[in-house]
Design an enzyme around this catalytic site. Sequence first.
Site, PDB file in Angstrom:
ATOM      1  N   PHE A   1       0.859  -1.197   0.000  1.00  0.00           N
ATOM      2  CA  PHE A   1       0.000   0.000   0.000  1.00  0.00           C
ATOM      3  C   PHE A   1       0.885   1.233   0.000  1.00  0.00           C
ATOM      4  O   PHE A   1       1.651   1.459   0.938  1.00  0.00           O
ATOM      5  CB  PHE A   1      -0.952   0.064   1.214  1.00  0.00           C
TER       6      PHE A   1
ATOM      7  N   ASP B   1       9.189   2.963   2.125  1.00  0.00           N
ATOM      8  CA  ASP B   1       8.006   3.762   2.428  1.00  0.00           C
ATOM      9  C   ASP B   1       7.742   3.630   3.924  1.00  0.00           C
ATOM     10  O   ASP B   1       7.199   2.616   4.380  1.00  0.00           O
ATOM     11  CB  ASP B   1       6.817   3.260   1.600  1.00  0.00           C
TER      12      ASP B   1
ATOM     13  N   LYS C   1       2.266  11.294   7.172  1.00  0.00           N
ATOM     14  CA  LYS C   1       1.394  11.045   8.322  1.00  0.00           C
ATOM     15  C   LYS C   1       1.831  11.794   9.588  1.00  0.00           C
ATOM     16  O   LYS C   1       1.562  12.966   9.734  1.00  0.00           O
ATOM     17  CB  LYS C   1       1.257   9.538   8.533  1.00  0.00           C
TER      18      LYS C   1
HETATM   19  C1  PLP Z   1      -0.995   6.123   4.316  1.00  0.00           C
HETATM   20  C2  PLP Z   1       0.104   5.581   3.486  1.00  0.00           C
HETATM   21  C3  PLP Z   1       0.444   6.157   2.246  1.00  0.00           C
HETATM   22  C4  PLP Z   1      -0.371   7.247   1.608  1.00  0.00           C
HETATM   23  O1  PLP Z   1      -0.455   8.405   2.366  1.00  0.00           O
HETATM   24  P1  PLP Z   1      -1.624   9.476   2.028  1.00  0.00           P
HETATM   25  O2  PLP Z   1      -1.258  10.637   2.886  1.00  0.00           O
HETATM   26  O3  PLP Z   1      -2.914   8.838   2.407  1.00  0.00           O
HETATM   27  O4  PLP Z   1      -1.537   9.756   0.577  1.00  0.00           O
HETATM   28  C5  PLP Z   1       1.527   5.646   1.577  1.00  0.00           C
HETATM   29  N1  PLP Z   1       2.231   4.620   2.080  1.00  0.00           N
HETATM   30  C6  PLP Z   1       1.946   4.037   3.259  1.00  0.00           C
HETATM   31  C7  PLP Z   1       2.787   2.913   3.759  1.00  0.00           C
HETATM   32  C8  PLP Z   1       0.857   4.484   3.991  1.00  0.00           C
HETATM   33  O5  PLP Z   1       0.534   3.887   5.134  1.00  0.00           O
END
Ligand code: PLP
Length: 404
Positions: free
Chosen positions: A142, A227, A256
Amino acid sequence: MQQLANDLIGTESRLGAHNYKPLDVVLSRGLGVYVWDVDGNRYLDCLSAYSAVNQGHCHPKILEAMVEQASKLTLTSRAFRNDQLALFYEELAALTGSHKILPMNSGAEAVESAIKTVRKWGYEVKGVPENRAEIIVCSDNFHGRTIAIVGFSTDPDARGGFGPFPSGFRTVRFGDAEAVEAAMNENTVAVLLEPIQGEAGVIIPPAGYLRRVRELCSARNVVMILDEIQTGLGRTGKLLAEEHEGVEADVTLIGKALSGGFYPVSAVLSNSEVLGVLKPGQHGSTFGGNPLACAVARAAMRVLVEEGMIENAAVQGDYFKEQLAGIRSNLVREVRGRGLMLAVELHPEAGGARRYCEALRARGVLAKDTHDHTIRIAPPLVITREQVDWALEQFDAVLTGLPQ
Ligand SMILES: *Cc1c(COP(=O)(O)O)cnc(C)c1O
């Protein structure tokens, strides 16, 4: 008062796109680990907005920084400079040991920015023939919701109906370093992965996996992109989850909790060689690096460190996991996690995680079901032992079927 919640839910349902199916709790206030609904009921937040409020709701010091900056200067665009960006760079670089930073807003934008940058690096530095760059990604990943990103998702809900998608991605099984090696060729510019897969249900790869991917990337001149948008900034009990394996990615993505939940702030962190390929006019964002975002992020980083939240995540997380694992319930298949990124996976016979999340909600705990059978538990990192104990009582009651 119930009426207000119902009215708001009705209006949302009538006017909003139905791209979410939230629990029917309408929140109007938050402080620390707690949130309150419009009827005044208090809940312990065990989701933390998918780890965006690691510092706890409405942290007073972040709030203060936000209000102060909002009354001075909020947005200049990058056509001009502002007096917060340099300080944001300096403090983020010192915290993470990065050499170059690209500020963005959402997590998906950070991921998109990294994809663009490593492709350009591939052509200009590695010498990959034009338009042939390949990025290796993992199954069940994700990374956000944009077209390029959902194009390499393996989740049918995330990608179905949204094509055509950009090419240049190769998918391998998460946790399998040999598959990464097998997928590498002379056009591979990067491997993109989550150190722990959050949305997939808190999936921890086998020990040594990240180290092996790191070795492969170094040996083949491939950029390792981690990520850490969800795992980063203390969630797993370390500043970055990569530290659990003692590796350093070439490119790290954070978002985040970078703002403590006040404002969308994300960043691409890298060495000079990779981000160095971006020249004026080649990438940007109207809001990226704005002074309000920078001031909020600076405060969010400061409290994370100064208030010992990362250490607390390690200590409370270990305890929470151990105690959850000790709950005697024939519904539970596995308890897993690292730091305060935890999950309880139920047996399929349990009838789905959603109903247990509803039951927890009735007992004052907000947790999120994911992929049918998993309850995800990720409270703010400021949670105390007493609050963990109280949460455990509620999990125990729900998982052992005590009457509510
Ligand atoms: C939440 C998340 C994203 C995307 O972040 P948004 O601010 O919702 O675009 C990307 N990678 C990971 C691992 C995430 O948990």
